[in-house]
Design an enzyme around this catalytic site. Structure first.
Site, PDB file in Angstrom:
ATOM      1  N   ILE A   6      42.365  32.220  42.034  1.00 60.83           N
ATOM      2  CA  ILE A   6      41.740  33.518  41.699  1.00 60.83           C
ATOM      3  C   ILE A   6      42.649  34.654  42.155  1.00 60.83           C
ATOM      4  O   ILE A   6      43.062  34.694  43.323  1.00 60.83           O
ATOM      5  CB  ILE A   6      40.372  33.675  42.414  1.00 60.83           C
ATOM      6  CG1 ILE A   6      39.513  32.413  42.248  1.00 60.83           C
ATOM      7  CG2 ILE A   6      39.619  34.890  41.885  1.00 60.83           C
ATOM      8  CD1 ILE A   6      38.386  32.331  43.281  1.00 60.83           C
ATOM      9  N   TYR A 150      46.228  51.015  30.698  1.00 52.97           N
ATOM     10  CA  TYR A 150      45.147  50.087  31.048  1.00 52.97           C
ATOM     11  C   TYR A 150      44.553  49.494  29.764  1.00 52.97           C
ATOM     12  O   TYR A 150      44.388  48.272  29.652  1.00 52.97           O
ATOM     13  CB  TYR A 150      44.086  50.837  31.853  1.00 52.97           C
ATOM     14  CG  TYR A 150      42.950  49.967  32.363  1.00 52.97           C
ATOM     15  CD1 TYR A 150      43.134  49.108  33.441  1.00 52.97           C
ATOM     16  CD2 TYR A 150      41.689  50.008  31.763  1.00 52.97           C
ATOM     17  CE1 TYR A 150      42.094  48.308  33.913  1.00 52.97           C
ATOM     18  CE2 TYR A 150      40.640  49.221  32.234  1.00 52.97           C
ATOM     19  CZ  TYR A 150      40.848  48.378  33.310  1.00 52.97           C
ATOM     20  OH  TYR A 150      39.814  47.591  33.770  1.00 52.97           O
ATOM     21  N   LYS A 154      44.823  45.555  28.480  1.00 52.97           N
ATOM     22  CA  LYS A 154      43.621  44.737  28.285  1.00 52.97           C
ATOM     23  C   LYS A 154      43.530  44.258  26.829  1.00 52.97           C
ATOM     24  O   LYS A 154      43.132  43.111  26.573  1.00 52.97           O
ATOM     25  CB  LYS A 154      42.358  45.516  28.673  1.00 52.97           C
ATOM     26  CG  LYS A 154      42.267  45.831  30.166  1.00 52.97           C
ATOM     27  CD  LYS A 154      42.265  44.581  31.054  1.00 52.97           C
ATOM     28  CE  LYS A 154      41.953  44.890  32.507  1.00 52.97           C
ATOM     29  NZ  LYS A 154      42.050  43.710  33.382  1.00 52.97           N
ATOM     30  N   THR A 187      33.241  49.536  41.984  1.00 56.70           N
ATOM     31  CA  THR A 187      34.387  49.054  42.765  1.00 56.70           C
ATOM     32  C   THR A 187      35.395  50.201  42.944  1.00 56.70           C
ATOM     33  O   THR A 187      35.225  51.278  42.377  1.00 56.70           O
ATOM     34  CB  THR A 187      35.115  47.896  42.042  1.00 56.70           C
ATOM     35  OG1 THR A 187      35.702  48.436  40.858  1.00 56.70           O
ATOM     36  CG2 THR A 187      34.177  46.751  41.702  1.00 56.70           C
TER      37      THR A 187
HETATM   38  N1  LIG Z   1      35.169  47.927  37.959  1.00 54.18           N
HETATM   39  C1  LIG Z   1      34.921  48.050  36.679  1.00 54.18           C
HETATM   40  O1  LIG Z   1      34.075  48.867  36.234  1.00 54.18           O
HETATM   41  C2  LIG Z   1      35.648  47.176  35.694  1.00 54.18           C
HETATM   42  C3  LIG Z   1      35.335  47.342  34.338  1.00 54.18           C
HETATM   43  C4  LIG Z   1      35.980  46.539  33.408  1.00 54.18           C
HETATM   44  C5  LIG Z   1      36.895  45.600  33.824  1.00 54.18           C
HETATM   45  N2  LIG Z   1      37.175  45.470  35.150  1.00 54.18           N
HETATM   46  C6  LIG Z   1      38.163  44.462  35.535  1.00 54.18           C
HETATM   47  O2  LIG Z   1      37.675  43.653  36.591  1.00 54.18           O
HETATM   48  C7  LIG Z   1      38.782  43.169  37.365  1.00 54.18           C
HETATM   49  C8  LIG Z   1      38.545  43.455  38.844  1.00 54.18           C
HETATM   50  O3  LIG Z   1      38.488  44.848  39.025  1.00 54.18           O
HETATM   51  P1  LIG Z   1      37.767  45.561  40.267  1.00 54.18           P
HETATM   52  O4  LIG Z   1      36.918  46.607  39.685  1.00 54.18           O
HETATM   53  O5  LIG Z   1      37.205  44.559  41.182  1.00 54.18           O
HETATM   54  O6  LIG Z   1      39.050  46.287  40.908  1.00 54.18           O
HETATM   55  P2  LIG Z   1      39.456  46.615  42.433  1.00 54.18           P
HETATM   56  O7  LIG Z   1      38.256  46.724  43.280  1.00 54.18           O
HETATM   57  O8  LIG Z   1      40.399  47.740  42.358  1.00 54.18           O
HETATM   58  O9  LIG Z   1      40.237  45.276  42.875  1.00 54.18           O
HETATM   59  C9  LIG Z   1      41.458  44.941  42.262  1.00 54.18           C
HETATM   60  C10 LIG Z   1      42.004  43.681  42.894  1.00 54.18           C
HETATM   61  O10 LIG Z   1      43.261  43.402  42.252  1.00 54.18           O
HETATM   62  C11 LIG Z   1      44.248  43.223  43.251  1.00 54.18           C
HETATM   63  N3  LIG Z   1      45.554  43.698  42.830  1.00 54.18           N
HETATM   64  C12 LIG Z   1      45.869  44.898  42.309  1.00 54.18           C
HETATM   65  N4  LIG Z   1      47.199  45.007  42.160  1.00 54.18           N
HETATM   66  C13 LIG Z   1      47.732  43.836  42.597  1.00 54.18           C
HETATM   67  C14 LIG Z   1      49.061  43.348  42.745  1.00 54.18           C
HETATM   68  N5  LIG Z   1      50.123  44.096  42.415  1.00 54.18           N
HETATM   69  N6  LIG Z   1      49.245  42.100  43.234  1.00 54.18           N
HETATM   70  C15 LIG Z   1      48.198  41.343  43.600  1.00 54.18           C
HETATM   71  N7  LIG Z   1      46.922  41.758  43.492  1.00 54.18           N
HETATM   72  C16 LIG Z   1      46.692  42.988  43.017  1.00 54.18           C
HETATM   73  C17 LIG Z   1      43.770  44.042  44.459  1.00 54.18           C
HETATM   74  O11 LIG Z   1      44.306  43.503  45.657  1.00 54.18           O
HETATM   75  P3  LIG Z   1      45.456  44.193  46.556  1.00 54.18           P
HETATM   76  O12 LIG Z   1      45.372  45.661  46.361  1.00 54.18           O
HETATM   77  O13 LIG Z   1      45.149  43.709  47.955  1.00 54.18           O
HETATM   78  O14 LIG Z   1      46.736  43.606  46.039  1.00 54.18           O
HETATM   79  C18 LIG Z   1      42.260  43.838  44.379  1.00 54.18           C
HETATM   80  O15 LIG Z   1      41.908  42.659  45.072  1.00 54.18           O
HETATM   81  C19 LIG Z   1      40.025  43.860  36.800  1.00 54.18           C
HETATM   82  O16 LIG Z   1      40.684  42.988  35.905  1.00 54.18           O
HETATM   83  C20 LIG Z   1      39.453  45.050  36.053  1.00 54.18           C
HETATM   84  O17 LIG Z   1      40.301  45.477  35.016  1.00 54.18           O
HETATM   85  C21 LIG Z   1      36.587  46.238  36.101  1.00 54.18           C
END
Ligand SMILES: NC(=O)c1ccc[n+]([C@@H]2O[C@H](COP(=O)([O-])OP(=O)(O)OC[C@H]3O[C@@H](n4cnc5c(N)ncnc54)[C@H](OP(=O)(O)O)[C@@H]3O)[C@@H](O)[C@H]2O)c1
Length: 260
Positions: A6, A150, A154, A187
């Site tokens: 993951i 972004y 996607k 998030t």
């Molecule tokens: N939140 C929403 O409303 C939403 C909506 C649609 C889709 N999504 C998708 O859901 C997924 C999770 O998003 P989230 O909202 O949980 O985002 P988040 O809270 O910002 O978490 C992002 C995660 O990705 C990791 N990450 C980012 N850059 C990285 C890098 N260079 N290397 C390794 N890990 C990296 C971060 O860990 P580190 O910073 O520790 O590296 C963190 O654990 C994403 O694919 C996002 O596009 C989210």
């Protein structure tokens, strides 16, 4: 034992997915730049890999290391969840720096492509259940000025999923692969969108209104829905699934074709 690789487990949806998967029957490989100590404190069945997905040339070595720790002859199921992502740079493309542009595409698109390819190479002869979930976004379809990278990454991830799904339909022991649009979740990523400067990102207000109107779901609720999809009996190759569209979910449950 079931194995789960993951990405993006330091916070948000990835952390919630990992927490809910903790079990004596499950072994987790968690990947993010920052180590999540609260997660590793909860289970011995976790290998935490502090890895920056910008380092695309090291991804094959990362997966070699992970698979060197998996005894596929004793594994029941092996899964990859490409969850890590970044929204930055949130800016009109003529204001984005070259390294910001390449960084976004590397983390959001190239890294999941390389992880998918290496996962498939390693599991080619594995006869058990093997699946990949790509966490995508409705931003692939619904566009905002300032979010071109972004959205493009996607959309690219969705098309990649569809094409690989077609390829896997032609193989003897296919890897199931789908893209999921998880909705709007409370998030860091959402916070980053709504706290942008209006001039650089005119839709910031819209994201703020969604938060104020209580439209955001929790990472825990979303993780539950994503995991339900991971274990769904009939897994359609190459599908793009909006998990808020429950009629479509029902359709997937009821349509037992093209499955693993
Ligand atoms: N939140 C929403 O409303 C939403 C909506 C649609 C889709 N999504 C998708 O859901 C997924 C999770 O998003 P989230 O909202 O949980 O985002 P988040 O809270 O910002 O978490 C992002 C995660 O990705 C990791 N990450 C980012 N850059 C990285 C890098 N260079 N290397 C390794 N890990 C990296 C971060 O860990 P580190 O910073 O520790 O590296 C963190 O654990 C994403 O694919 C996002 O596009 C989210």
């Amino acid at each position: 034992m079931d194995y789960f690789i993951i990405t993006g487990t330091s916070r948000g949806i990835g952390q919630a997915i990992a927490e809910q998967l903790i079990s004596s029957e499950h072994y987790l490989f968690c990947i993010s730049r920052e180590r999540n100590h609260s997660l590793t404190n909860k289970s011995k069945n976790i290998t935490y890999l502090e890895f920056d997905l910008h380092d695309i040339n090291q991804i094959e070595a990362l997966m070699n290391r992970i698979f060197s720790e998996i005894d596929l002859s004793r594994a029941n199921r092996v899964y990859l969840i490409n969850n890590a992502s970044m929204i930055a740079p949130v800016a009109f493309i003529d204001s984005a720096a070259v390294n910001e542009i390449t960084g976004n595409i590397h983390v959001n698109l190239l890294a999941p492509i390389l992880l998918t390819s290496t996962f498939m190479k390693h599991t080619k002869t594995f006869l058990g259940n093997k699946r990949i979930l790509n966490i995508s976004s409705s931003s692939a379809k619904h566009h905002h000025p300032g979010m071109s990278l972004y959205s493009a990454s996607k959309a690219g991830l969705d098309v990649f999923t569809q094409c690989v799904g077609l390829e896997q339909s032609h193989t003897q022991t296919p890897v199931g692969i789908i893209s999921i649009w998880p909705g709007m979740i409370d998030t860091n990523l959402q916070k980053e969108a709504r706290t942008q400067d209006q001039a650089a990102f005119p839709s910031a207000q819209l994201f703020g209104k969604a938060k104020d109107a209580g439209m955001l779901t929790t990472p825990e609720e979303t993780a539950q829905q994503i995991i339900a999809f991971l274990f769904i009996e009939h897994f359609e190759h190459g599908a793009i699934v909006d998990i808020y569209d429950y009629s479509k979910l029902q359709q997937h449950v009821d349509t037992p074709n093209k499955n693993t």
